[in-house]
Design a protein around this motif. Sequence first.
Motif, PDB file in Angstrom:
ATOM      1  N   THR A 132       0.844  -1.184   0.000  1.00 41.79           N
ATOM      2  CA  THR A 132       0.000   0.000   0.000  1.00 41.79           C
ATOM      3  C   THR A 132       0.879   1.234   0.000  1.00 41.79           C
ATOM      4  O   THR A 132       2.054   1.179   0.341  1.00 41.79           O
ATOM      5  CB  THR A 132      -0.904   0.029   1.243  1.00 41.79           C
ATOM      6  OG1 THR A 132      -0.073  -0.011   2.406  1.00 41.79           O
ATOM      7  CG2 THR A 132      -1.843  -1.160   1.261  1.00 41.79           C
ATOM      8  N   ARG A 183      -6.242  10.881  -1.002  1.00 41.85           N
ATOM      9  CA  ARG A 183      -6.895   9.831  -1.768  1.00 41.85           C
ATOM     10  C   ARG A 183      -6.175   8.490  -1.725  1.00 41.85           C
ATOM     11  O   ARG A 183      -6.810   7.450  -1.661  1.00 41.85           O
ATOM     12  CB  ARG A 183      -7.000  10.246  -3.240  1.00 41.85           C
ATOM     13  CG  ARG A 183      -7.908  11.414  -3.444  1.00 41.85           C
ATOM     14  CD  ARG A 183      -8.667  11.286  -4.722  1.00 41.85           C
ATOM     15  NE  ARG A 183      -9.356  12.530  -5.013  1.00 41.85           N
ATOM     16  CZ  ARG A 183     -10.074  12.718  -6.112  1.00 41.85           C
ATOM     17  NH1 ARG A 183     -10.172  11.757  -6.995  1.00 41.85           N
ATOM     18  NH2 ARG A 183     -10.679  13.858  -6.305  1.00 41.85           N
ATOM     19  N   VAL A 184      -4.856   8.534  -1.802  1.00 48.19           N
ATOM     20  CA  VAL A 184      -4.162   7.256  -1.996  1.00 48.19           C
ATOM     21  C   VAL A 184      -3.431   6.725  -0.769  1.00 48.19           C
ATOM     22  O   VAL A 184      -3.095   5.542  -0.727  1.00 48.19           O
ATOM     23  CB  VAL A 184      -3.151   7.329  -3.165  1.00 48.19           C
ATOM     24  CG1 VAL A 184      -3.858   7.756  -4.436  1.00 48.19           C
ATOM     25  CG2 VAL A 184      -2.012   8.260  -2.826  1.00 48.19           C
ATOM     26  N   ARG A 187      -3.820   3.174   0.664  1.00 45.81           N
ATOM     27  CA  ARG A 187      -4.539   2.329  -0.291  1.00 45.81           C
ATOM     28  C   ARG A 187      -3.577   1.406  -1.022  1.00 45.81           C
ATOM     29  O   ARG A 187      -2.387   1.649  -1.111  1.00 45.81           O
ATOM     30  CB  ARG A 187      -5.277   3.211  -1.316  1.00 45.81           C
ATOM     31  CG  ARG A 187      -6.111   4.301  -0.695  1.00 45.81           C
ATOM     32  CD  ARG A 187      -7.099   3.759   0.321  1.00 45.81           C
ATOM     33  NE  ARG A 187      -8.136   2.937  -0.298  1.00 45.81           N
ATOM     34  CZ  ARG A 187      -9.327   3.392  -0.636  1.00 45.81           C
ATOM     35  NH1 ARG A 187      -9.629   4.655  -0.427  1.00 45.81           N
ATOM     36  NH2 ARG A 187     -10.216   2.568  -1.170  1.00 45.81           N
ATOM     37  N   ARG A 188      -4.169   0.373  -1.585  1.00 44.69           N
ATOM     38  CA  ARG A 188      -3.362  -0.590  -2.338  1.00 44.69           C
ATOM     39  C   ARG A 188      -2.963  -0.018  -3.694  1.00 44.69           C
ATOM     40  O   ARG A 188      -3.722   0.733  -4.293  1.00 44.69           O
ATOM     41  CB  ARG A 188      -4.166  -1.851  -2.603  1.00 44.69           C
ATOM     42  CG  ARG A 188      -4.475  -2.594  -1.371  1.00 44.69           C
ATOM     43  CD  ARG A 188      -5.199  -3.872  -1.737  1.00 44.69           C
ATOM     44  NE  ARG A 188      -4.759  -4.896  -0.832  1.00 44.69           N
ATOM     45  CZ  ARG A 188      -4.120  -5.987  -1.192  1.00 44.69           C
ATOM     46  NH1 ARG A 188      -3.867  -6.216  -2.460  1.00 44.69           N
ATOM     47  NH2 ARG A 188      -3.742  -6.867  -0.302  1.00 44.69           N
ATOM     48  N   THR A 190      -2.940  -1.381  -6.491  1.00 48.46           N
ATOM     49  CA  THR A 190      -3.847  -1.749  -7.576  1.00 48.46           C
ATOM     50  C   THR A 190      -5.079  -0.847  -7.620  1.00 48.46           C
ATOM     51  O   THR A 190      -5.723  -0.721  -8.654  1.00 48.46           O
ATOM     52  CB  THR A 190      -4.299  -3.211  -7.407  1.00 48.46           C
ATOM     53  OG1 THR A 190      -4.574  -3.444  -6.021  1.00 48.46           O
ATOM     54  CG2 THR A 190      -3.216  -4.158  -7.867  1.00 48.46           C
ATOM     55  N   ASP A 191      -5.385  -0.240  -6.480  1.00 51.27           N
ATOM     56  CA  ASP A 191      -6.575   0.610  -6.438  1.00 51.27           C
ATOM     57  C   ASP A 191      -6.281   2.040  -6.889  1.00 51.27           C
ATOM     58  O   ASP A 191      -7.203   2.802  -7.203  1.00 51.27           O
ATOM     59  CB  ASP A 191      -7.144   0.655  -5.011  1.00 51.27           C
ATOM     60  CG  ASP A 191      -7.503  -0.736  -4.520  1.00 51.27           C
ATOM     61  OD1 ASP A 191      -7.743  -1.614  -5.379  1.00 51.27           O
ATOM     62  OD2 ASP A 191      -7.520  -0.948  -3.294  1.00 51.27           O
ATOM     63  N   VAL A 192      -5.012   2.409  -6.896  1.00 49.91           N
ATOM     64  CA  VAL A 192      -4.650   3.802  -7.137  1.00 49.91           C
ATOM     65  C   VAL A 192      -5.199   4.369  -8.454  1.00 49.91           C
ATOM     66  O   VAL A 192      -5.762   5.456  -8.450  1.00 49.91           O
ATOM     67  CB  VAL A 192      -3.118   3.988  -7.054  1.00 49.91           C
ATOM     68  CG1 VAL A 192      -2.701   5.359  -7.554  1.00 49.91           C
ATOM     69  CG2 VAL A 192      -2.655   3.772  -5.620  1.00 49.91           C
ATOM     70  N   GLN A 194      -7.943   4.024 -10.261  1.00 48.79           N
ATOM     71  CA  GLN A 194      -9.304   4.571 -10.171  1.00 48.79           C
ATOM     72  C   GLN A 194      -9.355   5.783  -9.251  1.00 48.79           C
ATOM     73  O   GLN A 194     -10.039   6.764  -9.523  1.00 48.79           O
ATOM     74  CB  GLN A 194     -10.299   3.564  -9.585  1.00 48.79           C
ATOM     75  CG  GLN A 194     -10.477   2.276 -10.356  1.00 48.79           C
ATOM     76  CD  GLN A 194     -10.017   1.089  -9.531  1.00 48.79           C
ATOM     77  OE1 GLN A 194      -8.866   0.722  -9.637  1.00 48.79           O
ATOM     78  NE2 GLN A 194     -10.878   0.528  -8.717  1.00 48.79           N
ATOM     79  N   LEU A 195      -8.625   5.681  -8.153  1.00 47.52           N
ATOM     80  CA  LEU A 195      -8.728   6.714  -7.124  1.00 47.52           C
ATOM     81  C   LEU A 195      -8.280   8.093  -7.604  1.00 47.52           C
ATOM     82  O   LEU A 195      -8.743   9.112  -7.095  1.00 47.52           O
ATOM     83  CB  LEU A 195      -7.885   6.311  -5.904  1.00 47.52           C
ATOM     84  CG  LEU A 195      -8.443   5.105  -5.126  1.00 47.52           C
ATOM     85  CD1 LEU A 195      -7.415   4.577  -4.136  1.00 47.52           C
ATOM     86  CD2 LEU A 195      -9.723   5.505  -4.392  1.00 47.52           C
ATOM     87  N   GLU A 197      -8.311   9.078 -10.836  1.00 44.07           N
ATOM     88  CA  GLU A 197      -8.793   9.290 -12.199  1.00 44.07           C
ATOM     89  C   GLU A 197      -9.198  10.746 -12.478  1.00 44.07           C
ATOM     90  O   GLU A 197      -8.736  11.366 -13.429  1.00 44.07           O
ATOM     91  CB  GLU A 197      -9.980   8.365 -12.446  1.00 44.07           C
ATOM     92  CG  GLU A 197     -10.146   7.961 -13.883  1.00 44.07           C
ATOM     93  CD  GLU A 197     -11.225   6.870 -13.973  1.00 44.07           C
ATOM     94  OE1 GLU A 197     -11.491   6.416 -15.084  1.00 44.07           O
ATOM     95  OE2 GLU A 197     -11.805   6.497 -12.910  1.00 44.07           O
TER      96      GLU A 197
END
Lengths: 338, 338
Positions: A132, A183-184, A187-188, A190-192, A194-195, A197
């Motif tokens: 993360t 936002r990030v 977070r993982r 792999t999720d970044v 979308q987060l 965008e």
Amino acid sequence: MLSERRLQVLRAIVQDYVGTEEPVGSKALTERHNLGVSPATVRNDMAALEDEGYIAQPHTSAGRIPTDKGYRLFVDKLAGVKPMTAPERRAIQNFLDGAVDLDDVVARTVRLLAQLTRQVAVVQYPSLTRSTVRHVELLSLAPARVMLVLITDTGRVEQRMIDCPAPFGETSLADLRARLNSRVAGRRFTDVPQLVEDLADGFDPEDRGTVSTVLSTLLETLVEENEERLMIGGTANLTRFGHDFPLTIRPVLEALEEQVVLLKLLGETQDPGMTVRIGHENAHEGLNSTSIVSVGYGSGGEAVAKLGVVGPTRMDYPGTMGAVRAVARYVGQILAES
Amino acid sequence: MLSERRLQVLRAIVQDYVGTEEPVGSKALTERHNLGVSPATVRNDMAALEDEGYIAQPHTSAGRIPTDKGYRLFVDKLAGVKPMTAPERRAIQNFLDGAVDLDDVVARTVRLLAQLTRQVAVVQYPSLTRSTVRHVELLSLAPARVMLVLITDTGRVEQRMIDCPAPFGETSLADLRARLNSRVAGRRFTDVPQLVEDLADGFDPEDRGTVSTVLSTLLETLVEENEERLMIGGTANLTRFGHDFPLTIRPVLEALEEQVVLLKLLGETQDPGMTVRIGHENAHEGLNSTSIVSVGYGSGGEAVAKLGVVGPTRMDYPGTMGAVRAVARYVGQILAES
DNA sequence: AACTGGCACTCGTATGCGCCGAGTGCCAAA
DNA sequence: TTTGGCACTCGGCGCATACGAGTGCCAGTT
């Protein structure tokens, strides 16, 4: 199916061959292991084992040595994992505890593994994929030059230089930094994507270009750095490989320098559980006379990277597996603490 | 003093021996180099050269091979540096230009050097000692946990985790960050200690503990990281070393893993100018049958680090020196650009 | 005085041969 | 199914021999 005794014979052959590095004959076997039968009987068993492809003779009228298939059976059915002794475990922990940063943890792990197994150790740096984001930092180096620093929860730091399409003020930078982190952070990876965008939307039109440049650099870093790094040690142990040096050792050294190859091999490690790839089971040709014992490690439940050792197929599998498992376990602990 | 022709004979011996890897005799010499004299004359010269210790016979009635002293004379007086051809230079530049960050620059340099020289390449990461601070970043990870990130003008990034004696607010952190950077940004590492000496004075008493912890960690980082890192490549080339493998190769591999040893050796490089250490001139015992060609490199005038190759004493000195010098030059350029 | 050709000598390497012994496969007996 | 016996195989080792590249030295030539 092989009878119980034949399996014992195979086990004895593997153990003796690993110890002596010489083909083992029927007589020697009955002397060193009390199988309770005569050499002649053992000879019959050996003939059967050879028919099945578990052992082979280097030359007619020589002793037998295990084949890759023989080692495979040995590892799967006949041998356990030899646990480390308490003093050994303590030594491992002490040694790893002395590490000051991530590089040092990896460096010490490699050294330790190489020493314990007397083979070549390979340790992959904790991967970014599963980790993360701890923090993203933006530094203004010049009016239109920004440095992006990415810090992961495993303590890894990546940096990238960014040339902005337009000058970018300190306040905008601080703004972006704050929004990005809110936002990030945590977070993982792999999720970044979308987060972030639509992150550019909130900015002044003239800043949007820079913002999206920064964002795409961030995403690139996340992807690119999955070309993970490795550390290798104990190559001097290759000299204990066999008698026919140059030919055996050269392709191994070459393979070890091709990090891509090693990463691919480590990547094939089954997770969870230890993977042992024996001789020709290794796709890479240069490693056809080596075995690779690898395992995932990580803080908490999930494996964030792999580590392992590369040695001759004729290796002490139980001992090696024990050492690899123990080291992986303790490295995981260390990572969890930091 | 040695006559001109004797020097020519020595040069011919070195060249032939490097090419063939076999002791060279008087007859072969006269055939391959037109010295204008007969084998018998050459024999006399050889006897003289042997008396002086420049060449030796492995066994009575074998050809001669150069001694360390012979190579030394060859390098100092008889051979120049063979410059790279234009295509080679272009290839070097192209290859290095593709690098994306500092790690990549170093990695590519190692690969390149190993390939060009067909020997083991060693590249030291740009040193911190001579570099300047580009930026110091402080990140709050937890109320009493701070991460220190140090960025150098060579693009290197170092990070340290700091446990604070007391919680440290965001505003204090921002304050410290700003003050720190205003003092040290753009300054040389060696100057930093004085520059931050009294920095804690301006802070609230309850924050002083943390501030001085941060400062001392920063100073530690500056010092500790002078335990510089190395990258090594081309170890597979060791297999081309000689016939008597295991004994020669093992200590070399061991020495290569002892980064301390290598750093010390590289450290002995005379700056400016290339250093060639031949055989027993190397302090480290394991490297007694190797020669090391090393040189400093850096952006601008000053050397920030060293690079070199390790090979058998029987190596192509002019070619190796040419490659080392060319690579050092281009790496310096790349660093200056970024 | 320097160079050269000739020659006897050295010694490491390659080659061939015979012996030895560990190890095998097979068979007949327990 | 196990065992002892036996003939056979074949790699490794030691030894003797031959070969040849290379040397040192010396006497003769330039």
